[in-house]
Design an enzyme around this catalytic site. Sequence first.
Site, PDB file in Angstrom:
ATOM      1  N   HIS A   1      48.140  44.075  83.364  1.00 36.34           N
ATOM      2  CA  HIS A   1      47.729  42.717  83.135  1.00 36.34           C
ATOM      3  C   HIS A   1      48.559  41.961  84.513  1.00 36.34           C
ATOM      4  O   HIS A   1      49.839  42.138  84.375  1.00 36.34           O
ATOM      5  CB  HIS A   1      47.997  42.038  81.762  1.00 36.34           C
ATOM      6  CG  HIS A   1      47.626  40.897  81.740  1.00 36.34           C
ATOM      7  ND1 HIS A   1      46.182  40.397  81.590  1.00 36.34           N
ATOM      8  CD2 HIS A   1      48.406  39.522  81.647  1.00 36.34           C
ATOM      9  CE1 HIS A   1      46.353  39.207  81.342  1.00 36.34           C
ATOM     10  NE2 HIS A   1      47.542  38.697  81.659  1.00 36.34           N
TER      11      HIS A   1
ATOM     12  N   ILE B   1      36.548  43.659  75.776  1.00 36.14           N
ATOM     13  CA  ILE B   1      37.623  43.977  74.597  1.00 36.14           C
ATOM     14  C   ILE B   1      37.106  45.135  73.900  1.00 36.14           C
ATOM     15  O   ILE B   1      35.871  45.178  73.612  1.00 36.14           O
ATOM     16  CB  ILE B   1      37.761  42.787  73.480  1.00 36.14           C
ATOM     17  CG1 ILE B   1      38.449  41.500  74.639  1.00 36.14           C
ATOM     18  CG2 ILE B   1      38.372  43.188  72.440  1.00 36.14           C
ATOM     19  CD1 ILE B   1      38.602  40.050  73.686  1.00 36.14           C
ATOM     20  N   LEU B   2      38.137  46.129  73.467  1.00 29.50           N
ATOM     21  CA  LEU B   2      37.780  47.166  73.030  1.00 29.50           C
ATOM     22  C   LEU B   2      37.533  47.031  71.406  1.00 29.50           C
ATOM     23  O   LEU B   2      38.215  46.230  70.607  1.00 29.50           O
ATOM     24  CB  LEU B   2      38.656  48.526  73.108  1.00 29.50           C
ATOM     25  CG  LEU B   2      38.830  48.783  74.384  1.00 29.50           C
ATOM     26  CD1 LEU B   2      39.897  49.709  74.942  1.00 29.50           C
ATOM     27  CD2 LEU B   2      37.762  49.501  74.918  1.00 29.50           C
TER      28      LEU B   2
HETATM   29  C1  GRF Z   1      43.862  43.553  88.298  1.00 26.02           C
HETATM   30  O1  GRF Z   1      44.428  42.327  88.505  1.00 26.02           O
HETATM   31  C2  GRF Z   1      44.235  43.865  86.681  1.00 26.02           C
HETATM   32  O2  GRF Z   1      45.794  43.609  86.367  1.00 26.02           O
HETATM   33  C3  GRF Z   1      43.533  43.093  85.780  1.00 26.02           C
HETATM   34  O3  GRF Z   1      42.320  43.019  86.505  1.00 26.02           O
HETATM   35  C4  GRF Z   1      42.448  43.119  87.766  1.00 26.02           C
HETATM   36  C5  GRF Z   1      41.567  44.341  88.150  1.00 26.02           C
HETATM   37  O4  GRF Z   1      41.615  44.765  89.621  1.00 26.02           O
HETATM   38  N1  GRF Z   1      43.594  43.783  84.517  1.00 26.02           N
HETATM   39  P1  GRF Z   1      41.142  46.022  90.323  1.00 26.02           P
HETATM   40  O5  GRF Z   1      39.737  46.221  89.451  1.00 26.02           O
HETATM   41  O6  GRF Z   1      41.995  47.272  89.878  1.00 26.02           O
HETATM   42  O7  GRF Z   1      41.087  45.947  91.695  1.00 26.02           O
END
Ligand code: GRF
Length: 203
Positions: free
Chosen positions: A115, A98-99
Amino acid sequence: MREAAKTFRLGILISGRGSNMVALIDAAQAGMIPNAEVAVVISDQATAAGLEKAQARGIESVVIERRGRSREEHDREIMVALRDRNVDLICLAGYMRILSNEFIEGFRGRVLNIHPSLLPSFPGLGPQKQALDKGMNFSGCTVHFVDETLDGGPIIAQRVVPVLEGDTVETLSARILEQEHQLYPEAVAQVLANNHFSQAANS
Ligand code: GRF
């Protein structure tokens, strides 16, 4: 004479696999995010698999570990690294910390996240499992601006993905991820096209 279009500099924050980071780098290098280049990838984990993938694509990658420091101190070092490289827009791509408010305030309106759910449903950890547990027929992914709320900032773009009979967290996650890789570059292109950044780019 027309001025040459500015090249927007993207900074990507990762903690792990980096498949969305790869999608963004490849899209930028293929010209599918017009007038944009990935200036730097920053990981808070020295072992993040995404680091090598960035290097293989000729992108500078930097590890900034927390090393027992507070979130604020850690984030300040990341902010310096981003500002040193004149980054215009920051893309969180599987960045698992979390930032701090200071970071969000310092880059207000310039931080995006992806997300794997249709926000505002299922923020936080394990959204694919949350969707399965609720018996959803559809899930998907969302690109949004990052603010002080958890996965709660203004939504930029979404993709709907069906939940199929017999889906597990793994199969649903894979189906969503495929869409993430298309959606994130498109959303970044949309944000840059709206050109919120022309003024601050030189500041
Ligand atoms: C993805 O599902 C993204 O939506 C979520 O974390 C995962 C990261 O996967 N925030 P990657 O590292 O981009 O393969």
